[in-house]
Design a protein around this motif. Structure first.
Motif, PDB file in Angstrom:
ATOM      1  N   ASP A  73      -8.095   8.517   1.955  1.00 22.86           N
ATOM      2  CA  ASP A  73      -6.805   8.157   1.360  1.00 22.86           C
ATOM      3  C   ASP A  73      -6.712   6.656   1.115  1.00 22.86           C
ATOM      4  O   ASP A  73      -6.195   6.221   0.093  1.00 22.86           O
ATOM      5  CB  ASP A  73      -5.658   8.604   2.281  1.00 22.86           C
ATOM      6  N   GLU A  76      -8.997   5.790  -1.807  1.00 25.50           N
ATOM      7  CA  GLU A  76      -8.418   6.203  -3.074  1.00 25.50           C
ATOM      8  C   GLU A  76      -7.274   5.299  -3.503  1.00 25.50           C
ATOM      9  O   GLU A  76      -7.124   4.988  -4.686  1.00 25.50           O
ATOM     10  CB  GLU A  76      -7.908   7.643  -2.916  1.00 25.50           C
ATOM     11  N   THR A  77      -6.485   4.855  -2.527  1.00 23.09           N
ATOM     12  CA  THR A  77      -5.275   4.111  -2.855  1.00 23.09           C
ATOM     13  C   THR A  77      -5.515   2.610  -3.008  1.00 23.09           C
ATOM     14  O   THR A  77      -4.941   1.973  -3.875  1.00 23.09           O
ATOM     15  CB  THR A  77      -4.210   4.325  -1.767  1.00 23.09           C
ATOM     16  N   GLU A 276       2.953   5.269   2.125  1.00 21.08           N
ATOM     17  CA  GLU A 276       2.915   4.203   1.116  1.00 21.08           C
ATOM     18  C   GLU A 276       3.025   2.828   1.758  1.00 21.08           C
ATOM     19  O   GLU A 276       2.329   1.894   1.386  1.00 21.08           O
ATOM     20  CB  GLU A 276       4.051   4.396   0.099  1.00 21.08           C
ATOM     21  N   PHE A 279      -0.213   1.882   3.337  1.00 18.16           N
ATOM     22  CA  PHE A 279      -1.198   1.419   2.350  1.00 18.16           C
ATOM     23  C   PHE A 279      -0.947  -0.040   1.978  1.00 18.16           C
ATOM     24  O   PHE A 279      -1.871  -0.838   1.880  1.00 18.16           O
ATOM     25  CB  PHE A 279      -1.144   2.304   1.082  1.00 18.16           C
TER      26      PHE A 279
END
Lengths: 318, 294
Positions: A73, A76-77, A276, A279
């Protein structure tokens, strides 16, 4: 029972979340919104309170939380143009480790991380994030390529440990880990290690030698799992909570012991509660640390990496 | 009336770590073939069973005495002891365990650092002691082996490490784990400096010791039938829920799978190591004799 309470620490959060959802379900009515807002504030405070004083066993559960962001994750982010490379060129490709190159902002980097898998099928394919020797050898191959092309290496650790199986032993699980430790210690590009979930012993350390070691606030890093430790030293699986306490596996403990350089804060309620937000935080921290490492001379960096691990441990000279 | 009342309790079987220590007395039972054998005969064969060639576990001191010229070596880095950094207590405090093993073995921790000569050439050796907490590697073992690697680097003398260990010492938590990285990183320097490192794997060598310095020798050399692996056989059995094949994780299995270079019998170990070292490195010019003593 204390142990049940220790397991179910997220229950008040879940209950309150459900109540808010139920209330919201009735549609916008006069006065409801204010009530919902009040409950949401309470939920935030509750999360902060509970997560501010997690016990080591609770931290272990959070580190293994099924909704916790996994290395894939973050890759990807936080990165663009990620291209995964496969295989160790010797035996097989190990899906328990993801490895490839990607862009981090304007910088091409190598990214390597464990991957546990989300659903049952993927978990089995990825062997629950427990690599076999070919996983570690693939990781090393990518690191060597990063060195060749002058790309920094960013690793993300989240594994219960290296896989204990017949094939893994036959193909030299111990040798694969050992070689990674030696080679990472002298790899001539900057290495940033981020423990994002479970740092399971040698299987974690085999991606864990670097210039800057950072850990997400509710991640753990240990020589053995609390369950394994309880089974061996207490001869009882019931003692996993005590074992978790004794092992000093939480981020603050690891910082105190000089194992990690930095604790990356998590949003209240843990990384899984506000993905979020997590991230964003990690992106900023990685950017700062990558910039600082890239500005340094390689010889100086290698000396520092070496000195960091040379100093680890605690002995008394009589 | 109980005419044949038993006054004595039956003797408890010897279990755990004491099992393989050769008991005092005229006769011993081989741990492997269970034959009753004459003790002197076992000793005369460097603690190897004359019937089945089983290599009894021996102490670090016995190994050092058997390897160095005339059994003479200098013991180094004395007085380095554990601190109990986690204040660890399981069923017993780590501090008490340490004390108990110190008394039992007469050692400070699970490794001895030594320097001396083999075949006339200087060499540094670290020998692990299985009788001290299962040869587990904590900060002291890590520090002492690190010091010996640095010594080998500085003097440009070959390094031998004799492993006998269940792995990392849980009582020092992640600090134990980091000893793997610490030593492996130093071995990288030794490798860069082209100084030979021979890793001797004895029964048993598992866990974090195997997954670091024990597998990083220029030559990995095992004693016959030693248990060598990453995960212990019990852990693997529990994970895969199958019985393990005969001979799994023994030296011969590792040789077959390409993980060790050689298997040396104990009685030939010293001479063959001397030969290996000569083949790898030109003899170092003679220096003033090392102080005698052990």
């Amino acid at each position: 029972m204390a142990s049940m309470e220790e397991q179910d620490f997220e229950k008040p959060i879940e209950d309150l979340t459900r109540r808010i959802e139920e209330l919201s379900g009735f549609g916008a009515q006069q006065g409801r919104e204010r009530e919902i807002k009040k409950l949401q504030d309470r939920l935030q405070r509750l999360r902060e309170e509970i997560y501010a004083k997690l016990t080591p066993w609770q931290a272990t559960l959070v580190a293994r939380h099924p909704q916790r962001p996994y290395p894939a994750d973050y890759i990807e982010t936080l990165f663009t143009d990620f291209i995964e490379f496969h295989g160790d060129r010797k035996f097989a490709d190990d899906p328990a480790i993801l490895a490839g190159f990607a862009m981090f902002h304007e910088t091409p980097v190598a990214v390597i991380g464990h991957q546990k898998g989300r659903d049952t099928k993927e978990k089995i394919r990825r062997n629950f994030g427990m690599p076999r020797p070919e996983g570690y050898r693939k990781a090393l191959r990518i690191m060597k390529m990063a060195e060749k092309f002058g790309r920094p290496v960013l690793t993300f650790i989240d594994t219960p440990g290296a896989y204990p199986g017949i094939g893994a032993e036959e193909r030299g699980q111990a040798e694969a880990i050992a070689v990674n430790l030696r080679e990472m210690s002298r790899l001539k590009v900057p290495i940033i290690v981020t423990i994002t979930g479970e740092g399971g012993s040698g299987g974690a350390l085999a991606l864990g030698v670097g210039d800057h070691i950072q850990i997400l606030a509710h991640s753990i890093y240990a020589v053995i799992s609390p369950e394994g430790c309880a089974a061996i030293l207490w001869k009882s699986n019931e003692k996993k909570q005590e074992a978790a306490r004794a092992l000093k596996l939480t981020a603050p403990d690891l910082k105190k012991l000089g194992i990690v350089d930095e604790i990356v804060p998590e949003p209240p309620g843990g990384a899984h509660a506000h993905r979020e937000r997590m991230f964003e935080i990690l992106e900023r921290v990685l950017q700062r640390n990558l910039e600082s490492l890239r500005s340094r001379d390689m010889a100086d960096l290698l000396a520092g990496r070496h000195a960091k691990f040379r100093a680890m441990g605690s002995v008394k000279i009589l | 009336m109980a005419w044949f009342k038993k006054n004595k309790q039956p003797k408890a079987p010897i279990t755990g770590e004491d099992r393989t220590v050769i008991p005092e007395g005229l006769w011993v039972k081989c741990d492997s073939c269970k034959e009753i054998i004459y003790r002197k005969e076992v000793l005369a064969r460097a603690n190897v069973c004359p019937k089945c060639n089983y290599h009894f576990r021996i102490s670090a001191r016995e190994r050092l005495a058997a390897l160095f010229d005339n059994g003479i070596y200098e013991e180094l880095d004395l007085g380095i002891v554990a601190t109990d950094p986690l204040r660890f207590t399981d069923t017993k405090p780590y501090k008490d365990r340490l004390k108990q093993y110190r008394e039992k073995t007469g050692m400070e921790d699970a490794v001895i650092n030594a320097a001396g000569r083999m075949g006339g050439s200087p060499v540094v050796i670290s020998a692990m002691e299985y009788a001290f907490m299962g040869g587990s590697m904590g900060s002291v073992v890590g520090e002492k082996i690190a010091l010996n690697v640095e010594r080998a680097l500085e003097r440009r003398h070959p390094l031998i490490v004799i492993s006998a260990s269940g792995g990392a010492r849980m009582q020092e938590g992640v600090l134990s784990l980091m000893q793997m990285a610490k030593i492996s990183s130093l071995l990288g320097k030794l490798d860069d400096a082209s100084i030979p490192y021979l890793s001797i794997l004895t029964d048993p060598t598992t866990g974090g010791v195997t997954a670091s310095f024990a597998m990083l020798g220029d030559l990995n050399i095992a004693e016959p039938r030693a248990l060598i692996g990453f995960a212990g056989p019990r852990v693997i059995e529990q994970t895969i829920r199958q019985k393990l094949p005969e001979g799994f994780q023994r030296s011969e299995f590792l040789l077959e799978h390409g993980m060790v270079d050689l298997i040396f019998e104990r009685k030939e170990m010293r001479e063959k190591l001397i030969t290996c070292l000569r083949l790898l490195m030109d003899p170092v010019p003679a220096e003033p004799a090392l102080p005698a003593g052990s």
